[in-house]
Design an enzyme around this catalytic site. Structure first.
Site, PDB file in Angstrom:
ATOM      1  N   HIS A   1     -54.765 -74.413   5.907  1.00 61.22           N
ATOM      2  CA  HIS A   1     -55.454 -74.245   7.174  1.00 61.22           C
ATOM      3  C   HIS A   1     -54.760 -73.099   7.899  1.00 61.22           C
ATOM      4  CE1 HIS A   1     -56.607 -78.754   6.858  1.00 61.22           C
ATOM      5  NE2 HIS A   1     -57.543 -77.992   6.325  1.00 61.22           N
TER       6      HIS A   1
ATOM      7  N   HIS B   1     -48.623 -78.563   5.610  1.00 62.45           N
ATOM      8  CA  HIS B   1     -49.578 -78.535   6.720  1.00 62.45           C
ATOM      9  C   HIS B   1     -48.841 -78.685   8.048  1.00 62.45           C
ATOM     10  CE1 HIS B   1     -53.569 -78.915   4.586  1.00 62.45           C
ATOM     11  NE2 HIS B   1     -52.727 -79.196   3.601  1.00 62.45           N
TER      12      HIS B   1
ATOM     13  N   GLU C   1     -46.812 -82.828   6.332  1.00 61.23           N
ATOM     14  CA  GLU C   1     -47.152 -82.427   7.703  1.00 61.23           C
ATOM     15  C   GLU C   1     -45.832 -82.167   8.416  1.00 61.23           C
ATOM     16  OE1 GLU C   1     -50.198 -82.054   8.888  1.00 61.23           O
ATOM     17  OE2 GLU C   1     -51.472 -83.069   7.422  1.00 61.23           O
TER      18      GLU C   1
ATOM     19  N   GLU D   1     -52.262 -73.572  10.757  1.00 61.83           N
ATOM     20  CA  GLU D   1     -51.071 -74.407  10.545  1.00 61.83           C
ATOM     21  C   GLU D   1     -50.012 -73.532   9.884  1.00 61.83           C
ATOM     22  OE1 GLU D   1     -52.463 -77.839   8.399  1.00 61.83           O
ATOM     23  OE2 GLU D   1     -53.844 -78.403  10.005  1.00 61.83           O
TER      24      GLU D   1
END
Length: 443
Positions: free
Chosen positions: A83, A190, A281, A86
Site C-alpha cells: 500500500h 504494512h 503491521e 504505508e
C-alpha cells in the site's frame, strides 16, 4: 574473529551510511544500484517487472551466491510498500539492506546468516502509490491503491471464494516471481497497526470460521513465526500501543480473527507457492514523520534479523531415485498436516518443511507410486543456520515421462470451495457446536 577475516572486512567497500528520510523512486534506485555495485560479490539487483506507470519493481538479493540458487540454501524474502501510503516498511528494508552488507565479514552472526541464506528484499511493491501521496496522512491517503485504483492486497487468487478482480501488473509480477524461486519464508510489511498477523486471512468452516478464526495445518509454526517477530519489538509485543485499535495479546493475531480479507498475498504465498508468509503491521500511523524513522529502525532491527533466521527451522533435503538422480514434483509432507495444495520438490528434487522441534512422520509420494513413510525427530537444539538434513533415496528409476514436471502447481481456483470433501468437512461436529456456544457465552 580471526585475523584473516578482520583484514577481509577492512577490504570491503565503505559506503556512506543511509540517512533516515523517505526515499522516493529516484533516491531508492540510486541507493540500490550503489549497494549492488559496491557489494557485487554478495548482492544482485534486478527488477521482477514494472508498475502500471512503468516504474521498476526492484529486488535486491543478498547471499553468498546472489545470482543463482544453490542446493540446500533456503530462499527468504521481505516485501514492503504494498500500500503506497504505508511507508515505514519501505524505509526499514532499505536500512536492513544497508545493515546486512555493511556488517558482512565484520559481524559473525550476519556473516553466517548471509552465507547460509539467500535473502530477497523488495522495498516497494507499489511505487506508483508511494509517489502519488501528496499529503501524508496517518490513516488514509490516495496512494494506498496502485495507479489503477486497485488494492494490491485484495488482488491475488483466493483459495476460499472467487476473486474476479482484474489482476494488476504488480500482482502478476509477484506471481511470476514466486514461480522462479523456491521461497520458504517471507513477510510483507504494512502500517496502520502494530501486530504480526498470520494466515489464513480468509476461510471456510473447515478452517475454523465458526470460531471466528481460520487456521492452517501449520498453525503452530505460524504462531511461532509471528511471536518471534513481535516479541523482539518492545512496542508490538505489548499489544495495545495504538489508540482506537483492538488489543493483540503478545502482539500477534490470526488474520481472519482480526478481519476477513479476500485475495490477500500471504494466503496466496502459503497455498500456491509453498512459502510461509506473515503480515507485519509496523506503525500505528501509516505515514509518520521522518524524524520518527530512527525509532522504528531501533524497534524492528532485532526482529527483522531474527525472523530471517527462522527460514532454517525444521527439515530440508532432496529426493533421489535409485540411480541418484533428483526427483522433481514429489509430494513431501508431514502425515498429519496435509496441505490443500500439496508441498512438492522443486526441479532439483529439493524440499523444505518448516517445523518446530518434535517427532513427525514424513510422507513422500511419487505420483503413480506408493507412499514412503519415514519417522524423524527435529531436535530442540539444532545446528545454527541449518535445518535438519534428511535426503530420501527411493527404489525406483525416474524417467522424464513417468513423473510430470510441467507446472505441478494447483489450479488458481477456490480450492477449499471445490475440493470433493468440502461439504462433509465443513459440517460442524457436535463438539464444535458446543465449543461455538461456549465461545459466544464467554466472549
Amino acid at each position: 574473529m580471526d585475523r584473516a577475516r578482520l583484514w577481509l572486512g577492512l577490504l570491503l567497500p565503505v559506503v556512506a551510511a543511509l540517512d533516515f528520510r523517505y526515499h522516493h523512486q529516484e533516491g531508492m534506485e540510486a541507493f540500490l544500484k550503489s549497494v549492488a555495485q559496491n557489494y557485487s560479490s554478495i548482492t544482485h539487483l534486478h527488477s521482477i517487472g514494472k508498475s502500471v506507470r512503468g516504474r521498476n519493481l526492484w529486488v535486491l538479493v543478498v547471499g553468498q551466491t546472489p545470482k543463482e540458487h544453490r542446493v540446500g540454501i533456503p530462499e527468504f524474502k521481505y516485501v514492503a510498500n504494498m500500500h503506497g501510503d504505508e511507508t515505514v516498511g519501505r524505509e526499514l528494508l532499505l536500512h536492513l539492506i544497508d545493515y546486512l552488507v555493511s556488517s558482512y565479514r565484520k559481524d559473525p552472526e550476519i556473516t553466517h546468516l548471509i552465507d547460509s541464506t539467500r535473502i530477497h528484499i523488495m522495498p516497494s511493491m507499489n511505487p506508483d502509490g508511494f509517489e502519488a501521496v501528496q499529503k501524508p496522512d496517518c490513516y488514509y491517503s490516495n496512494g494506498r491503491e496502485n495507479y489503477n485504483n486497485y488494492d494490491l492486497n485484495r488482488n491475488f487468487p483466493d483459495a476460499f471464494e472467487n476473486n474476479n478482480v482484474t489482476k494488476q501488473p504488480e500482482t502478476l509480477a509477484i506471481m511470476e516471481w514466486l514461480k522462479t524461486e523456491t521461497f520458504v519464508l517471507s513477510a510483507n510489511l504494512h502500517g496502520g497497526a502494530l501486530v504480526a498477523s498470520y494466515p489464513f486471512d480468509n476461510g471456510v468452516q473447515a478452517t475454523g470460521t465458526l470460531l471466528s478464526r481460520s487456521l492452517t495445518p501449520d498453525d503452530d509454526v505460524f504462531q511461532h513465526l509471528a511471536y518471534t517477530y513481535a516479541s523482539r519489538n518492545p512496542n508490538m509485543t505489548k499489544g495495545d500501543q495504538c489508540k482506537n485499535k483492538r488489543n493483540f495479546p503478545n502482539g500477534i493475531i490470526n488474520g481472519y480473527s482480526w478481519y476477513p480479507l479476500q485475495g490477500g498475498m500471504q494466503d496466496y504465498n502459503y497455498i500456491w507457492a509453498q512459502c510461509f508468509e506473515i503480515t507485519l503491521e509496523l506503525s500505528c500511523c501509516k505515514y509518520p514523520r521522518e524524524e520518527k524513522l530512527p525509532l522504528f529502525w531501533n524497534d524492528n532491527k532485532a526482529s527483522l534479523i531474527e525472523y530471517i533466521k527462522q527460514v532454517h527451522l525444521g527439515v530440508k533435503g532432496q529426493v533421489f531415485d535409485q540411480s541418484g538422480a533428483p526427483l522433481p514434483n514429489v509430494i513431501v509432507e508431514v502425515q498429519d498436516r496435509k496441505h490443500i495444495c500439496p508441498f512438492r520438490t522443486n526441479k532439483l528434487g529439493e524440499y523444505y518443511l518448516l517445523l518446530l522441534p518434535g517427532s513427525y512422520v514424513i510422507n513422500v509420494t511419487v505420483p503413480g507410486h506408493d507412499s514412503y513413510l519415514t519417522k524423524l525427530t527435529i531436535p530442540g537444539k539444532s545446528q545454527p543456520f541449518s535445518a535438519l538434513k534428511k535426503d530420501f533415496h527411493l527404489p525406483l528409476r525416474w524417467q522424464p515421462d513417468s513423473i510430470s514436471v510441467s507446472n505441478p502447481s494447483c489450479p488458481m481456483i477456490p480450492l477449499y470451495k471445490f475440493m470433493p470433501s468440502h461439504s462433509a468437512a465443513t459440517k460442524p461436529s457436535l463438539c464444535v457446536f458446543f465449543m461455538t456456544l461456549l465461545y459466544v457465552f464467554l466472549k
